[in-house]
Write a protein that holds these residues in place. Structure first.
Motif, PDB file in Angstrom:
ATOM      1  N   GLU A 265       5.957  -0.787  14.310  1.00  0.00           N
ATOM      2  CA  GLU A 265       6.381  -2.151  14.665  1.00  0.00           C
ATOM      3  C   GLU A 265       7.621  -2.496  13.851  1.00  0.00           C
ATOM      4  O   GLU A 265       7.896  -1.893  12.829  1.00  0.00           O
ATOM      5  CB  GLU A 265       5.248  -3.158  14.455  1.00  0.00           C
ATOM      6  CG  GLU A 265       4.485  -3.032  13.170  1.00  0.00           C
ATOM      7  CD  GLU A 265       5.002  -3.979  12.112  1.00  0.00           C
ATOM      8  OE1 GLU A 265       5.868  -4.829  12.441  1.00  0.00           O
ATOM      9  OE2 GLU A 265       4.570  -3.864  10.967  1.00  0.00           O
ATOM     10  N   VAL A 266       8.371  -3.484  14.311  1.00  0.00           N
ATOM     11  CA  VAL A 266       9.734  -3.707  13.863  1.00  0.00           C
ATOM     12  C   VAL A 266       9.824  -4.013  12.371  1.00  0.00           C
ATOM     13  O   VAL A 266      10.668  -3.444  11.650  1.00  0.00           O
ATOM     14  CB  VAL A 266      10.379  -4.843  14.693  1.00  0.00           C
ATOM     15  CG1 VAL A 266      11.778  -5.148  14.152  1.00  0.00           C
ATOM     16  CG2 VAL A 266      10.444  -4.463  16.156  1.00  0.00           C
ATOM     17  N   SER A 267       8.981  -4.894  11.843  1.00  0.00           N
ATOM     18  CA  SER A 267       9.093  -5.281  10.430  1.00  0.00           C
ATOM     19  C   SER A 267       8.815  -4.110   9.500  1.00  0.00           C
ATOM     20  O   SER A 267       9.484  -3.938   8.476  1.00  0.00           O
ATOM     21  CB  SER A 267       8.134  -6.440  10.136  1.00  0.00           C
ATOM     22  OG  SER A 267       6.787  -6.042  10.364  1.00  0.00           O
ATOM     23  N   SER A 268       7.859  -3.274   9.841  1.00  0.00           N
ATOM     24  CA  SER A 268       7.548  -2.123   9.012  1.00  0.00           C
ATOM     25  C   SER A 268       8.696  -1.115   9.021  1.00  0.00           C
ATOM     26  O   SER A 268       9.040  -0.540   7.989  1.00  0.00           O
ATOM     27  CB  SER A 268       6.257  -1.457   9.500  1.00  0.00           C
ATOM     28  OG  SER A 268       5.978  -0.297   8.762  1.00  0.00           O
ATOM     29  N   VAL A 269       9.295  -0.926  10.188  1.00  0.00           N
ATOM     30  CA  VAL A 269      10.405   0.014  10.286  1.00  0.00           C
ATOM     31  C   VAL A 269      11.602  -0.469   9.479  1.00  0.00           C
ATOM     32  O   VAL A 269      12.265   0.306   8.779  1.00  0.00           O
ATOM     33  CB  VAL A 269      10.791   0.229  11.759  1.00  0.00           C
ATOM     34  CG1 VAL A 269      12.057   1.065  11.871  1.00  0.00           C
ATOM     35  CG2 VAL A 269       9.649   0.902  12.513  1.00  0.00           C
ATOM     36  N   ARG A 270      11.893  -1.770   9.547  1.00  0.00           N
ATOM     37  CA  ARG A 270      13.040  -2.286   8.805  1.00  0.00           C
ATOM     38  C   ARG A 270      12.826  -2.165   7.293  1.00  0.00           C
ATOM     39  O   ARG A 270      13.744  -1.805   6.556  1.00  0.00           O
ATOM     40  CB  ARG A 270      13.298  -3.748   9.182  1.00  0.00           C
ATOM     41  CG  ARG A 270      14.543  -4.315   8.528  1.00  0.00           C
ATOM     42  CD  ARG A 270      14.863  -5.691   9.024  1.00  0.00           C
ATOM     43  NE  ARG A 270      13.858  -6.667   8.628  1.00  0.00           N
ATOM     44  CZ  ARG A 270      13.963  -7.975   8.881  1.00  0.00           C
ATOM     45  NH1 ARG A 270      15.003  -8.450   9.541  1.00  0.00           N
ATOM     46  NH2 ARG A 270      13.009  -8.802   8.505  1.00  0.00           N
ATOM     47  N   ASP A 271      11.616  -2.462   6.805  1.00  0.00           N
ATOM     48  CA  ASP A 271      11.334  -2.325   5.375  1.00  0.00           C
ATOM     49  C   ASP A 271      11.416  -0.864   4.931  1.00  0.00           C
ATOM     50  O   ASP A 271      11.879  -0.565   3.824  1.00  0.00           O
ATOM     51  CB  ASP A 271       9.955  -2.895   5.053  1.00  0.00           C
ATOM     52  CG  ASP A 271       9.908  -4.412   5.208  1.00  0.00           C
ATOM     53  OD1 ASP A 271      10.984  -5.031   5.370  1.00  0.00           O
ATOM     54  OD2 ASP A 271       8.802  -4.973   5.180  1.00  0.00           O
ATOM     55  N   SER A 272      10.983   0.029   5.773  1.00  0.00           N
ATOM     56  CA  SER A 272      11.050   1.453   5.433  1.00  0.00           C
ATOM     57  C   SER A 272      12.495   1.933   5.360  1.00  0.00           C
ATOM     58  O   SER A 272      12.825   2.820   4.562  1.00  0.00           O
ATOM     59  CB  SER A 272      10.274   2.281   6.466  1.00  0.00           C
ATOM     60  OG  SER A 272       8.901   1.930   6.456  1.00  0.00           O
ATOM     61  N   ASP A 273      13.344   1.361   6.189  1.00  0.00           N
ATOM     62  CA  ASP A 273      14.752   1.719   6.129  1.00  0.00           C
ATOM     63  C   ASP A 273      15.362   1.334   4.783  1.00  0.00           C
ATOM     64  O   ASP A 273      16.216   2.049   4.233  1.00  0.00           O
ATOM     65  CB  ASP A 273      15.497   1.033   7.268  1.00  0.00           C
ATOM     66  CG  ASP A 273      16.952   1.472   7.349  1.00  0.00           C
ATOM     67  OD1 ASP A 273      17.203   2.684   7.488  1.00  0.00           O
ATOM     68  OD2 ASP A 273      17.844   0.610   7.252  1.00  0.00           O
ATOM     69  N   ARG A 274      14.916   0.208   4.246  1.00  0.00           N
ATOM     70  CA  ARG A 274      15.380  -0.199   2.909  1.00  0.00           C
ATOM     71  C   ARG A 274      14.900   0.789   1.845  1.00  0.00           C
ATOM     72  O   ARG A 274      15.644   1.129   0.913  1.00  0.00           O
ATOM     73  CB  ARG A 274      14.858  -1.605   2.618  1.00  0.00           C
ATOM     74  CG  ARG A 274      15.066  -2.088   1.198  1.00  0.00           C
ATOM     75  CD  ARG A 274      16.511  -2.204   0.847  1.00  0.00           C
ATOM     76  NE  ARG A 274      16.698  -2.807  -0.464  1.00  0.00           N
ATOM     77  CZ  ARG A 274      17.727  -2.573  -1.249  1.00  0.00           C
ATOM     78  NH1 ARG A 274      18.685  -1.738  -0.865  1.00  0.00           N
ATOM     79  NH2 ARG A 274      17.833  -3.171  -2.418  1.00  0.00           N
ATOM     80  N   ILE A 275      13.676   1.272   1.978  1.00  0.00           N
ATOM     81  CA  ILE A 275      13.146   2.256   1.027  1.00  0.00           C
ATOM     82  C   ILE A 275      13.949   3.557   1.084  1.00  0.00           C
ATOM     83  O   ILE A 275      14.229   4.182   0.052  1.00  0.00           O
ATOM     84  CB  ILE A 275      11.658   2.520   1.319  1.00  0.00           C
ATOM     85  CG1 ILE A 275      10.824   1.283   0.992  1.00  0.00           C
ATOM     86  CG2 ILE A 275      11.157   3.730   0.536  1.00  0.00           C
ATOM     87  CD1 ILE A 275      10.829   0.906  -0.475  1.00  0.00           C
ATOM     88  N   LEU A 276      14.363   3.950   2.271  1.00  0.00           N
ATOM     89  CA  LEU A 276      15.159   5.167   2.396  1.00  0.00           C
ATOM     90  C   LEU A 276      16.489   5.027   1.659  1.00  0.00           C
ATOM     91  O   LEU A 276      16.992   5.987   1.071  1.00  0.00           O
ATOM     92  CB  LEU A 276      15.400   5.487   3.871  1.00  0.00           C
ATOM     93  CG  LEU A 276      14.168   5.894   4.679  1.00  0.00           C
ATOM     94  CD1 LEU A 276      14.538   6.101   6.140  1.00  0.00           C
ATOM     95  CD2 LEU A 276      13.537   7.153   4.110  1.00  0.00           C
ATOM     96  N   GLY A 277      17.047   3.817   1.684  1.00  0.00           N
ATOM     97  CA  GLY A 277      18.275   3.589   0.933  1.00  0.00           C
ATOM     98  C   GLY A 277      18.079   3.740  -0.559  1.00  0.00           C
ATOM     99  O   GLY A 277      18.944   4.288  -1.262  1.00  0.00           O
ATOM    100  N   LEU A 278      16.948   3.284  -1.070  1.00  0.00           N
ATOM    101  CA  LEU A 278      16.650   3.439  -2.497  1.00  0.00           C
ATOM    102  C   LEU A 278      16.392   4.899  -2.855  1.00  0.00           C
ATOM    103  O   LEU A 278      16.792   5.358  -3.929  1.00  0.00           O
ATOM    104  CB  LEU A 278      15.440   2.578  -2.878  1.00  0.00           C
ATOM    105  CG  LEU A 278      15.613   1.062  -2.731  1.00  0.00           C
ATOM    106  CD1 LEU A 278      14.310   0.348  -3.083  1.00  0.00           C
ATOM    107  CD2 LEU A 278      16.742   0.562  -3.623  1.00  0.00           C
ATOM    108  N   LEU A 279      15.733   5.624  -1.980  1.00  0.00           N
ATOM    109  CA  LEU A 279      15.467   7.032  -2.246  1.00  0.00           C
ATOM    110  C   LEU A 279      16.760   7.845  -2.342  1.00  0.00           C
ATOM    111  O   LEU A 279      16.836   8.821  -3.088  1.00  0.00           O
ATOM    112  CB  LEU A 279      14.575   7.620  -1.142  1.00  0.00           C
ATOM    113  CG  LEU A 279      13.098   7.187  -1.152  1.00  0.00           C
ATOM    114  CD1 LEU A 279      12.405   7.654   0.125  1.00  0.00           C
ATOM    115  CD2 LEU A 279      12.381   7.741  -2.380  1.00  0.00           C
ATOM    116  N   SER A 280      17.765   7.426  -1.612  1.00  0.00           N
ATOM    117  CA  SER A 280      19.024   8.168  -1.619  1.00  0.00           C
ATOM    118  C   SER A 280      20.002   7.695  -2.680  1.00  0.00           C
ATOM    119  O   SER A 280      21.079   8.275  -2.823  1.00  0.00           O
ATOM    120  CB  SER A 280      19.698   8.048  -0.240  1.00  0.00           C
ATOM    121  OG  SER A 280      19.990   6.692   0.054  1.00  0.00           O
TER     122      SER A 280
END
Length: 388
Positions: A265-280
């Protein structure tokens, strides 16, 4: 006494004049011929000493210290005063003896840099920006699945203050020491590790319920991870809290791999995208110019709702996040039942969720398995006729 007994006095003999230097040494021998010496004439007055201001200017030579100027006063001895005893001005700085210059090798001038300690275990962080997507359930199932494959595994709860991992692992009554106790030196690591009753090669390190996340330190977490690697662990699974605060940052900072748990669902996907930015950008590997290997794990997936358009499909999530899917966990009532009973759902191999988690663990270990439970099961004729 009478005058007859008196001894006649010897006639006075003129004493020789005072002699100096070599003449004084020669006077000790008996004289062969008496030579009349003229008396030594002393000057009536001593000439006045030359004032310091009248002294000739010192000649400076490059590389040599200026010559010392010494003046003589009446009554001073003729022997020159040693340089160390010459009076110094009151405001002059004290002389410091220069230490001898010892040649050093260029190698000894190089600063000793402590080599970075390499962790022998692989650190896997289970993370997601949004809460309630199934991170703790996934952490417990992945840890059990890796242990079932013969790997020595420890799973760590980083959600300080809100620990739940011990409940899902079924060891809540056996927690004596926790993660924070080890960091603060209140116990050693072996005292805090809880051995699982199902697998001898699986251990749990619970979080604290009475501290906040500020009790965690980067140095303390690094030391624990290194000690676990030295103790022979193959995998360290870090159960990250939701959000991007300190606990989540420390859980991902030392990670070698990341399993990003996402609900379709949209909110979970958007928050996960932020986590990917931190991982990189905010991890130790990112600081070295390396990259954390990222995997996408979809949970609570319902193919029927995807067909109706009520839920994002696997392809939609992949296009947004740009990750390869390591597993798709279907929505199933067994997940909630297993959590309440303290049994990770992966141990229920009769359920679809248990089989899906087992497939995900196999893919993490390099096996090739097709995705299951991603399409709507087609009902046969008899199923439609008799229901089910």
């Amino acid at each position: 006494m009478t005058a007859d007994n008196e001894t006649p006095l010897a006639e006075p003999v003129a004493s020789p004049p005072i002699q100096h230097g070599a003449q004084a040494m020669e006077s000790t021998a008996p004289p062969q011929v008496a030579v009349a010496q003229a008396p030594m004439v002393q000057p009536a007055t001593t000439p006045a000493a030359t004032p310091p201001s009248a002294a000739p200017p010192a000649v400076e030579r490059p590389g040599f210290p200026p010559p010392a100027v010494q003046t003589f006063e009446p009554g001073m001895p003729a022997t020159p005063t040693p340089m160390a005893e010459v009076a110094q001005p009151a405001d002059a700085a004290p002389e410091v003896a220069a230490s001898p210059v010892v040649p050093t090798s260029p190698v000894t001038n190089i600063a000793t840099v402590k080599p970075e300690r390499k962790n022998l275990a692989e650190v896997i962080v289970v993370t997601s920006g949004k809460g309630g997507v199934g991170k703790t359930t996934t952490s417990a199932s992945l840890a059990c699945g890796l242990a079932r494959h013969g790997k020595k595994v420890v799973v760590i709860d980083f959600d300080v203050g809100l620990r739940n991992l011990d409940l899902i692992m079924g060891c809540e009554r056996r927690v004596v020491y926790d993660f924070v106790n080890v960091i603060h030196g209140e116990c050693n690591l072996r005292q805090a590790l809880i051995k699982d009753k199902r697998f001898d090669n699986l251990f749990v390190l619970a979080a604290s319920q009475t501290r906040d996340k500020d009790a965690l330190t980067k140095e303390g977490v690094e030391k624990i991870l290194n000690d676990l690697g030295d103790d022979g662990f193959d995998y360290i699974v870090c159960d990250s809290p939701a959000g991007i605060e300190k606990g989540a940052f420390l859980a991902m900072y030392f990670a070698d791999r990341a399993v990003v748990v996402v609900n379709p669902e949209v909110s979970s996907v958007r928050d996960s995208d932020r986590i990917l930015g931190l991982l990189s950008s905010k991890t130790r590997r990112a600081e070295r110019g390396e990259r954390v290997k990222e995997h996408l794990l979809l949970t609570r997936y319902s193919p029927a709702r995807v067909e109706k358009g009520d839920m994002l499909s696997i392809k939609d999530v992949q296009e947004i996040l740009g990750l390869d899917v390591v597993g798709v966990i279907p929505e199933a009532p067994e997940v909630l039942q297993s959590s309440n009973s303290g049994e990770p759902v992966i141990l229920d191999m009769a359920s679809d969720a248990g089989q899906a988690y087992d497939d995900a663990v196999a893919r993490l270990l390099g096996e090739k398995r097709p995705l299951r439970f991603t399409t709507v099961e087609k009902k046969g004729f008899f199923t439609k006729l008799f229901g089910g």
